[in-house]
Scaffold this motif. Structure first.
Motif, PDB file in Angstrom:
ATOM      1  N   LYS A 107       1.005  -1.155  -0.027  1.00 31.35           N
ATOM      2  CA  LYS A 107       0.103  -0.198   0.039  1.00 31.35           C
ATOM      3  C   LYS A 107       0.857   1.220  -0.038  1.00 31.35           C
ATOM      4  O   LYS A 107       0.666   2.026  -0.808  1.00 31.35           O
ATOM      5  N   TYR A 108       2.052   1.271   0.715  1.00 30.60           N
ATOM      6  CA  TYR A 108       2.965   2.261   0.748  1.00 30.60           C
ATOM      7  C   TYR A 108       3.471   2.807  -0.416  1.00 30.60           C
ATOM      8  O   TYR A 108       3.292   3.889  -0.865  1.00 30.60           O
ATOM      9  N   ILE A 109       3.984   1.648  -1.114  1.00 27.91           N
ATOM     10  CA  ILE A 109       4.683   1.926  -2.368  1.00 27.91           C
ATOM     11  C   ILE A 109       3.670   2.274  -3.577  1.00 27.91           C
ATOM     12  O   ILE A 109       3.953   3.284  -4.283  1.00 27.91           O
ATOM     13  N   SER A 110       2.219   1.871  -3.349  1.00 24.56           N
ATOM     14  CA  SER A 110       1.271   2.092  -4.285  1.00 24.56           C
ATOM     15  C   SER A 110       0.949   3.586  -4.245  1.00 24.56           C
ATOM     16  O   SER A 110       0.537   4.238  -5.183  1.00 24.56           O
ATOM     17  N   LEU A 111       0.662   4.129  -2.686  1.00 18.58           N
ATOM     18  CA  LEU A 111       0.277   5.447  -2.386  1.00 18.58           C
ATOM     19  C   LEU A 111       1.467   6.478  -2.933  1.00 18.58           C
ATOM     20  O   LEU A 111       1.178   7.518  -3.750  1.00 18.58           O
ATOM     21  N   MET A 112       2.753   6.052  -3.010  1.00 15.21           N
ATOM     22  CA  MET A 112       3.922   6.842  -3.343  1.00 15.21           C
ATOM     23  C   MET A 112       3.807   7.228  -4.626  1.00 15.21           C
ATOM     24  O   MET A 112       4.008   8.196  -5.237  1.00 15.21           O
ATOM     25  N   THR A 113       3.360   5.986  -5.392  1.00 19.60           N
ATOM     26  CA  THR A 113       3.438   6.113  -6.701  1.00 19.60           C
ATOM     27  C   THR A 113       2.365   6.748  -7.438  1.00 19.60           C
ATOM     28  O   THR A 113       2.314   7.494  -8.124  1.00 19.60           O
ATOM     29  N   LYS A 114       1.146   6.764  -6.697  1.00 20.62           N
ATOM     30  CA  LYS A 114      -0.269   7.283  -7.094  1.00 20.62           C
ATOM     31  C   LYS A 114       0.053   8.879  -6.977  1.00 20.62           C
ATOM     32  O   LYS A 114      -0.318   9.561  -7.905  1.00 20.62           O
ATOM     33  N   TYR A 115       0.620   9.113  -6.089  1.00 21.63           N
ATOM     34  CA  TYR A 115       0.934  10.755  -5.659  1.00 21.63           C
ATOM     35  C   TYR A 115       2.147  11.233  -6.150  1.00 21.63           C
ATOM     36  O   TYR A 115       2.506  12.406  -5.892  1.00 21.63           O
ATOM     37  N   GLU A 116       2.819  10.293  -6.931  1.00 19.25           N
ATOM     38  CA  GLU A 116       4.087  10.950  -7.550  1.00 19.25           C
ATOM     39  C   GLU A 116       5.160  11.438  -6.781  1.00 19.25           C
ATOM     40  O   GLU A 116       5.782  12.660  -6.999  1.00 19.25           O
ATOM     41  N   LEU A 117       5.379  10.998  -5.537  1.00 17.90           N
ATOM     42  CA  LEU A 117       6.328  11.243  -4.593  1.00 17.90           C
ATOM     43  C   LEU A 117       7.654  10.637  -4.961  1.00 17.90           C
ATOM     44  O   LEU A 117       7.624   9.344  -4.807  1.00 17.90           O
ATOM     45  N   ASN A 118       8.777  11.093  -5.051  1.00 17.42           N
ATOM     46  CA  ASN A 118      10.104  10.768  -5.620  1.00 17.42           C
ATOM     47  C   ASN A 118      10.656  10.023  -4.321  1.00 17.42           C
ATOM     48  O   ASN A 118      10.850  10.749  -3.270  1.00 17.42           O
ATOM     49  N   GLN A 119      10.763   8.764  -4.307  1.00 16.90           N
ATOM     50  CA  GLN A 119      11.398   8.118  -3.434  1.00 16.90           C
ATOM     51  C   GLN A 119      12.885   8.044  -3.299  1.00 16.90           C
ATOM     52  O   GLN A 119      13.466   7.632  -2.265  1.00 16.90           O
ATOM     53  N   ASP A 120      13.527   8.820  -4.042  1.00 19.35           N
ATOM     54  CA  ASP A 120      14.914   8.972  -4.023  1.00 19.35           C
ATOM     55  C   ASP A 120      15.277  10.265  -3.275  1.00 19.35           C
ATOM     56  O   ASP A 120      16.408  10.702  -3.105  1.00 19.35           O
ATOM     57  N   PHE A 121      14.276  11.099  -3.117  1.00 17.74           N
ATOM     58  CA  PHE A 121      14.330  12.317  -2.252  1.00 17.74           C
ATOM     59  C   PHE A 121      14.414  12.134  -0.652  1.00 17.74           C
ATOM     60  O   PHE A 121      13.503  11.054  -0.310  1.00 17.74           O
ATOM     61  N   LYS A 122      15.045  12.944  -0.205  1.00 20.33           N
ATOM     62  CA  LYS A 122      14.781  12.904   1.299  1.00 20.33           C
ATOM     63  C   LYS A 122      13.653  13.704   1.537  1.00 20.33           C
ATOM     64  O   LYS A 122      13.149  14.664   0.587  1.00 20.33           O
ATOM     65  N   ILE A 123      12.894  13.582   2.779  1.00 19.17           N
ATOM     66  CA  ILE A 123      11.588  13.953   3.063  1.00 19.17           C
ATOM     67  C   ILE A 123      11.645  15.666   3.091  1.00 19.17           C
ATOM     68  O   ILE A 123      10.835  16.400   2.622  1.00 19.17           O
ATOM     69  N   SER A 124      12.887  16.061   3.587  1.00 17.72           N
ATOM     70  CA  SER A 124      13.021  17.596   3.607  1.00 17.72           C
ATOM     71  C   SER A 124      13.045  18.030   2.342  1.00 17.72           C
ATOM     72  O   SER A 124      13.068  19.371   2.228  1.00 17.72           O
ATOM     73  N   GLN A 125      13.434  17.281   1.454  1.00 16.83           N
ATOM     74  CA  GLN A 125      13.517  18.063   0.019  1.00 16.83           C
ATOM     75  C   GLN A 125      12.149  18.253  -0.703  1.00 16.83           C
ATOM     76  O   GLN A 125      11.984  18.608  -1.502  1.00 16.83           O
ATOM     77  N   TYR A 126      11.174  17.476   0.021  1.00 19.99           N
ATOM     78  CA  TYR A 126       9.617  17.615  -0.382  1.00 19.99           C
ATOM     79  C   TYR A 126       9.048  19.067  -0.234  1.00 19.99           C
ATOM     80  O   TYR A 126       9.586  19.674   0.682  1.00 19.99           O
ATOM     81  N   SER A 127       8.239  19.725  -1.107  1.00 21.49           N
ATOM     82  CA  SER A 127       7.569  20.783  -0.732  1.00 21.49           C
ATOM     83  C   SER A 127       6.891  20.582   0.691  1.00 21.49           C
ATOM     84  O   SER A 127       6.352  19.454   1.128  1.00 21.49           O
TER      85      SER A 127
END
Length: 295
Positions: A107-127
């Protein structure tokens, strides 16, 4: 989940004073209060980040303090703990897998993919918006039973907010989890919650079902012949606003008899207007000293 007589002191000062509340499955409860009322302290004490002075938290009628394993049934991510921000999503997921035995990696990977969150970024690099969205994904991937969210929509733009709300409402409806949300945005909160709790100076000031309150409590705008508030209104109505000669107030219980008595005063204006959560909150903390009549 039941919280019973929870009491907490900080620096020998009482912050929570005998808090007793319930969070029901399949419902969203709003936790409302002014700054400093104890909302964040309540979340931290419920989840053992703070040690209690007295009281208990029960899940499935078992004490959270006697059975620490029950903590995996609650998800709460404290905003002041930033140890995750310099980590990447995969490492964070592994960390939470250790604590939550039901963690759903698929579920975790599926939601990360669905919402297009880059898994190679650190969380601090997200908006900021994507950080909020990520926290919601992480929360529901843990497959807890109860979720505590402290200002989850604060500062989010409309597009991200809709994504966060969609995910939240789907989980509550589909998985019948119990959610408590604290927020200063009462207009936004009103559209989400089934139940509301007003916290004031570390105590439960009001605990109510929003729809039930709206059935009996009514909001009116009023103008009377004389430049003073009739005694009948003072006795039965909590005035929350004055605009010139127009009074706006809430009647906790508007009966047919009271309505007829007010009409007998021959008011210039006496019209019902929609009652909001913001109005209910304001009515608890407004008194005559807060405004000047007919200024």
């Amino acid at each position: 989940m039941r919280v019973v007589d929870l009491t907490k002191h900080l620096h020998k000062k009482p912050i929570l004073d005998g808090i007793s509340i319930e969070i029901n499955l399949g419902e969203i409860t709003g936790l409302i209060g002014r700054n400093g009322s104890g909302k964040t302290t309540l979340f931290r004490t419920m989840t053992h980040l703070y040690q209690k002075e007295q009281g208990d938290v029960f899940i499935e009628e078992q004490s959270l303090y006697k059975y620490p394993k029950l903590r995996e049934k609650i998800f709460y991510l404290d905003e002041n703990f930033h140890f995750l921000s310099n980590q990447k999503p995969k490492r964070i997921a592994r960390y939470y897998q250790e604590f939550y035995s039901n963690f759903d990696m698929e579920k975790y990977i599926s939601l990360m993919t669905k919402y297009e969150l880059n898994q190679d970024f650190k969380i601090s690099q997200y908006s900021k918006g994507n950080q909020a969205l990520y926290k919601m994904i992480l929360a529901f991937s843990c497959r807890a039973t109860y979720y505590l969210f402290d200002e989850p929509f604060d500062g989010l733009d409309m597009i991200v907010k809709k994504k966060v709300l969609s995910l939240l409402l789907h989980e509550v409806s589909f998985n019948q989890c119990g959610v408590m949300i604290s927020s200063h945005n009462l207009i936004e909160l009103e559209s989400l919650i089934d139940h509301a709790i007003i916290l004031h100076q570390g105590k439960i000031y009001k605990d109510f079902d929003l729809d039930q309150v709206k059935e009996v409590s009514k909001k009116y705008q009023m103008v009377f012949q004389k430049k003073e508030v009739p005694g009948l209104i003072k006795q039965n109505c909590q005035i929350i606003q004055v605009q010139g000669r127009v009074l706006i107030g809430i009647f906790d219980k508007m009966t047919d008899d009271l309505y007829e008595e007010i009409l007998a005063l021959d008011p210039v204006l006496f019209d019902e207007v929609p009652l909001t959560l913001e109005d209910i909150f304001a009515s608890q903390f407004t008194n005559e000293s807060d405004y000047q009549l007919f200024h």
